[in-house]
Design a protein around this motif. Structure first.
Motif, PDB file in Angstrom:
ATOM      1  N   MET A   1       0.962  -1.288   0.048  1.00 43.28           N
ATOM      2  CA  MET A   1      -0.077   0.048   0.017  1.00 43.28           C
ATOM      3  C   MET A   1       0.943   1.334   0.041  1.00 43.28           C
ATOM      4  SD  MET A   1      -3.190   0.477   2.558  1.00 43.28           S
ATOM      5  CE  MET A   1      -3.299  -1.120   3.321  1.00 43.28           C
ATOM      6  N   PRO A   2       0.715   2.082  -0.799  1.00 45.22           N
ATOM      7  CA  PRO A   2       1.442   3.435  -0.833  1.00 45.22           C
ATOM      8  C   PRO A   2       1.382   4.167   0.578  1.00 45.22           C
ATOM      9  CG  PRO A   2       0.031   3.451  -2.699  1.00 45.22           C
ATOM     10  CD  PRO A   2      -0.418   2.350  -1.704  1.00 45.22           C
ATOM     11  N   ASN A   3       2.332   4.899   0.892  1.00 47.80           N
ATOM     12  CA  ASN A   3       2.485   5.569   2.068  1.00 47.80           C
ATOM     13  C   ASN A   3       1.329   6.349   2.401  1.00 47.80           C
ATOM     14  OD1 ASN A   3       3.576   6.094   4.600  1.00 47.80           O
ATOM     15  ND2 ASN A   3       4.943   7.729   3.907  1.00 47.80           N
ATOM     16  N   ALA A   4       0.815   7.027   1.433  1.00 51.07           N
ATOM     17  CA  ALA A   4      -0.173   8.125   1.652  1.00 51.07           C
ATOM     18  C   ALA A   4      -1.475   7.349   1.784  1.00 51.07           C
ATOM     19  CB  ALA A   4      -0.436   8.934   0.151  1.00 51.07           C
TER      20      ALA A   4
ATOM     21  N   ALA B   1       9.281   8.597   8.059  1.00 52.47           N
ATOM     22  CA  ALA B   1      10.193   9.760   8.160  1.00 52.47           C
ATOM     23  C   ALA B   1      10.969   9.908   6.792  1.00 52.47           C
ATOM     24  CB  ALA B   1      10.875   9.851   9.464  1.00 52.47           C
ATOM     25  N   PHE B   2      11.563   8.761   6.529  1.00 54.05           N
ATOM     26  CA  PHE B   2      12.772   8.610   5.414  1.00 54.05           C
ATOM     27  C   PHE B   2      12.098   8.319   3.909  1.00 54.05           C
ATOM     28  CE2 PHE B   2      15.036   8.389   9.506  1.00 54.05           C
ATOM     29  CZ  PHE B   2      15.856   9.792   9.334  1.00 54.05           C
ATOM     30  N   ASP B   3      11.181   7.927   3.965  1.00 52.04           N
ATOM     31  CA  ASP B   3      10.555   7.177   2.561  1.00 52.04           C
ATOM     32  C   ASP B   3      10.408   8.487   1.618  1.00 52.04           C
ATOM     33  OD1 ASP B   3      10.732   4.505   3.269  1.00 52.04           O
ATOM     34  OD2 ASP B   3       8.692   4.267   2.950  1.00 52.04           O
ATOM     35  N   SER B   4       9.710   9.527   2.316  1.00 49.30           N
ATOM     36  CA  SER B   4       9.408  10.646   1.568  1.00 49.30           C
ATOM     37  C   SER B   4      10.414  11.895   1.572  1.00 49.30           C
ATOM     38  CB  SER B   4       8.059  11.283   1.575  1.00 49.30           C
ATOM     39  OG  SER B   4       7.945  11.717   3.126  1.00 49.30           O
ATOM     40  N   LEU B   5      11.601  11.609   2.504  1.00 47.51           N
ATOM     41  CA  LEU B   5      12.655  12.838   2.754  1.00 47.51           C
ATOM     42  C   LEU B   5      12.893  13.681   1.478  1.00 47.51           C
ATOM     43  CD1 LEU B   5      13.926  14.148   5.091  1.00 47.51           C
ATOM     44  CD2 LEU B   5      15.876  12.466   4.742  1.00 47.51           C
ATOM     45  N   PRO B   6      13.359  12.865   0.579  1.00 44.56           N
ATOM     46  CA  PRO B   6      14.057  13.579  -0.739  1.00 44.56           C
ATOM     47  C   PRO B   6      13.036  14.401  -1.290  1.00 44.56           C
ATOM     48  CG  PRO B   6      14.906  11.450  -0.668  1.00 44.56           C
ATOM     49  CD  PRO B   6      13.829  11.533   0.556  1.00 44.56           C
TER      50      PRO B   6
ATOM     51  N   ARG C   1      10.162  15.671   0.024  1.00 48.01           N
ATOM     52  CA  ARG C   1       9.975  16.714   1.146  1.00 48.01           C
ATOM     53  C   ARG C   1      10.838  18.048   1.151  1.00 48.01           C
ATOM     54  NH1 ARG C   1       8.244  14.412   6.484  1.00 48.01           N
ATOM     55  NH2 ARG C   1       9.499  12.569   5.927  1.00 48.01           N
ATOM     56  N   ALA C   2      12.248  17.353   1.202  1.00 47.19           N
ATOM     57  CA  ALA C   2      13.237  18.345   1.260  1.00 47.19           C
ATOM     58  C   ALA C   2      13.308  19.318  -0.210  1.00 47.19           C
ATOM     59  CB  ALA C   2      14.405  17.617   1.522  1.00 47.19           C
ATOM     60  N   GLN C   3      13.174  18.644  -1.133  1.00 46.97           N
ATOM     61  CA  GLN C   3      13.158  19.320  -2.345  1.00 46.97           C
ATOM     62  C   GLN C   3      11.921  20.121  -2.504  1.00 46.97           C
ATOM     63  OE1 GLN C   3      12.661  16.613  -5.959  1.00 46.97           O
ATOM     64  NE2 GLN C   3      13.807  18.061  -7.172  1.00 46.97           N
ATOM     65  N   LYS C   4      10.721  19.695  -2.094  1.00 51.66           N
ATOM     66  CA  LYS C   4       9.596  20.524  -2.097  1.00 51.66           C
ATOM     67  C   LYS C   4       9.804  21.988  -1.186  1.00 51.66           C
ATOM     68  CE  LYS C   4       4.975  20.590  -0.512  1.00 51.66           C
ATOM     69  NZ  LYS C   4       3.854  20.125   0.267  1.00 51.66           N
ATOM     70  N   HIS C   5      10.286  21.705   0.011  1.00 51.83           N
ATOM     71  CA  HIS C   5      10.415  22.783   0.472  1.00 51.83           C
ATOM     72  C   HIS C   5      11.570  23.819   0.322  1.00 51.83           C
ATOM     73  CE1 HIS C   5       7.219  21.584   3.547  1.00 51.83           C
ATOM     74  NE2 HIS C   5       7.965  20.660   3.520  1.00 51.83           N
ATOM     75  N   ALA C   6      12.779  23.270  -0.370  1.00 51.38           N
ATOM     76  CA  ALA C   6      13.943  23.982  -0.526  1.00 51.38           C
ATOM     77  C   ALA C   6      13.358  24.933  -1.854  1.00 51.38           C
ATOM     78  CB  ALA C   6      14.954  23.229  -0.998  1.00 51.38           C
ATOM     79  N   LYS C   7      12.649  24.196  -2.926  1.00 48.72           N
ATOM     80  CA  LYS C   7      11.874  24.998  -4.105  1.00 48.72           C
ATOM     81  C   LYS C   7      11.325  26.207  -3.510  1.00 48.72           C
ATOM     82  CE  LYS C   7       9.727  24.063  -8.463  1.00 48.72           C
ATOM     83  NZ  LYS C   7       9.008  23.182  -9.386  1.00 48.72           N
ATOM     84  N   GLY C   8      10.281  25.813  -2.936  1.00 46.37           N
ATOM     85  CA  GLY C   8       9.372  26.808  -2.290  1.00 46.37           C
ATOM     86  C   GLY C   8       9.985  27.791  -1.651  1.00 46.37           C
ATOM     87  N   ALA C   9      10.962  27.654  -0.682  1.00 48.00           N
ATOM     88  CA  ALA C   9      11.660  28.794  -0.221  1.00 48.00           C
ATOM     89  C   ALA C   9      12.638  29.591  -1.150  1.00 48.00           C
ATOM     90  CB  ALA C   9      12.570  28.088   0.924  1.00 48.00           C
ATOM     91  N   ALA C  10      12.866  28.894  -2.142  1.00 51.85           N
ATOM     92  CA  ALA C  10      13.803  29.541  -3.108  1.00 51.85           C
ATOM     93  C   ALA C  10      13.171  30.750  -3.874  1.00 51.85           C
ATOM     94  CB  ALA C  10      14.508  28.572  -4.021  1.00 51.85           C
TER      95      ALA C  10
END
Length: 139
Positions: free
Chosen positions: A1-4, A36-41, A43-52
């Motif tokens: 089953m997918p995480n979501a 925590a770690f399955d979607s880490l990359p 989530r990190a990319q999403k937040h970094a892109k938004g902050a940029a």
């Protein structure tokens, strides 16, 4: 089953007063690490892109205010769970939950400070409104 899908299923169970419980500490640790770690990359990319895309301090304000609101909800949730653990007589769980709630309270103060820092000082720097603060949990 997918995480979501799993998260939605567990959320749905909690909504009707049911939940999935793990039988060992290892299982709990495994699911926390997986979540925590399955979607880490991503989530990190999403937040970094938004902050940029933010152009000035005012642009940070809506996100910080939203984050403060979400953290406030987490504080209420942890407090309620701590109260229930206390009613059930589980002192260790009560302490852990109240410690977590007080840690979130500390984060709330820093996020509020950050949100206020998005406004350049245009006068004495002394606000006229009193800041709302979550009370600490005293046991």
């Amino acid at each position: 089953m997918p995480n979501a899908l799993i998260r939605f299923f567990l959320f749905s169970l909690a909504f009707i007063g049911r939940s999935w419980a793990y039988e060992s500490v290892d299982q709990v640790r495994e699911v926390i690490a997986k979540n925590a770690f399955d979607s880490l990359p991503e989530r990190a990319q999403k937040h970094a892109k938004g902050a940029a895309g933010l152009t000035d301090s005012y642009a940070l304000q809506p996100g910080l205010i939203h984050l403060h609101d979400e953290l406030h909800d987490v504080w209420h949730y942890l407090s309620a769970l701590g109260d229930r653990a206390n009613q059930l007589g589980n002192a260790t769980l009560t302490d852990d939950l109240f410690d977590a709630a007080n840690s979130v309270r500390d984060v709330l103060v820093h996020v509020a400070d950050a949100a206020e820092a998005t406004v350049p000082c245009r006068f004495d720097g002394q606000p006229t409104a009193t800041r709302y603060e979550v009370p600490p949990i005293n046991r």
